[in-house]
Design a protein around this motif. Structure first.
Motif, short mmCIF file in Angstrom:
data_model
loop_
_atom_site.label_atom_id
_atom_site.label_comp_id
_atom_site.label_asym_id
_atom_site.label_seq_id
_atom_site.Cartn_x
_atom_site.Cartn_y
_atom_site.Cartn_z
N GLY A 1 -0.33 -6.14 2.71
CA GLY A 1 -0.85 -4.88 1.83
C GLY A 1 -2.26 -4.46 2.09
N THR A 2 -2.74 -5.30 2.92
CA THR A 2 -4.34 -4.90 3.29
C THR A 2 -4.40 -3.49 3.72
OG1 THR A 2 -4.77 -7.13 3.75
CG2 THR A 2 -6.33 -5.60 4.28
N VAL A 3 -3.79 -3.07 4.79
CA VAL A 3 -4.01 -1.78 5.43
C VAL A 3 -3.65 -0.64 4.53
CG1 VAL A 3 -3.01 -0.45 7.47
CG2 VAL A 3 -3.75 -2.68 7.70
N PRO A 4 -2.29 -0.94 3.86
CA PRO A 4 -1.80 0.53 2.93
C PRO A 4 -3.02 0.55 1.61
CG PRO A 4 -0.04 -1.06 3.44
CD PRO A 4 -1.33 -1.64 3.87
N LEU A 5 -3.49 -0.57 1.12
CA LEU A 5 -4.63 -0.51 0.13
C LEU A 5 -5.81 0.19 0.80
CD1 LEU A 5 -4.13 -4.01 -1.79
CD2 LEU A 5 -3.82 -1.60 -2.55
N ALA A 6 -6.05 -0.16 1.96
CA ALA A 6 -7.34 0.32 2.57
C ALA A 6 -7.23 1.80 2.80
CB ALA A 6 -7.57 -0.37 3.72
N ALA A 7 -6.03 2.09 3.14
CA ALA A 7 -5.71 3.78 3.46
C ALA A 7 -5.91 4.45 2.15
CB ALA A 7 -4.29 3.60 4.06
N ALA A 8 -5.44 3.69 0.94
CA ALA A 8 -5.53 4.30 -0.46
C ALA A 8 -7.09 4.55 -0.75
CB ALA A 8 -4.69 3.48 -1.39
#
Length: 103
Positions: free
Chosen positions: A79-86
């Motif tokens: 979930g790190t990448v989607p959270l960073a994108a958000a």
């Protein structure tokens, strides 16, 4: 040709660090824009504070990912990448509000 298993995590770690530094530059430019505002300083300051908090959140996510890459067998991003994108998208919205505002 043999692939070096250490090269990809190293490049990814460097990319996270570069992105974090670029995000810090965005916050610095937002501070500069708010400091030069003639009117609406309170609203501009609130947007800058929000952008700075988003940068801190991104810094935490990047640190988590860099720590995960340091493992012998790096685990998937999860979930790190989607959270960073958000977080980056929210910072872009703050930047758009700063540009569109009356300040």
């Amino acid at each position: 040709m043999n692939r070096d298993p250490g090269a990809q995590p190293e490049r990814t770690r460097l990319a996270w660090r570069r992105t974090t530094l670029a995000f810090a530059l965005v916050v610095a430019l937002a501070v500069r824009g708010a400091a030069t505002a003639d009117e609406g300083r309170a609203a501009a300051g609130a947007l800058v504070a929000g952008t700075a908090l988003l940068w801190v959140a991104f810094l935490v996510l990047a640190h988590r990912r860099i720590q995960a890459l340091a493992a012998r067998r790096p685990r998937p991003a999860g979930g790190t990448v989607p959270l960073a994108a958000a977080v980056v998208a929210a910072a872009a919205l703050c930047a758009a509000a700063l540009l569109a505002g009356p300040w």
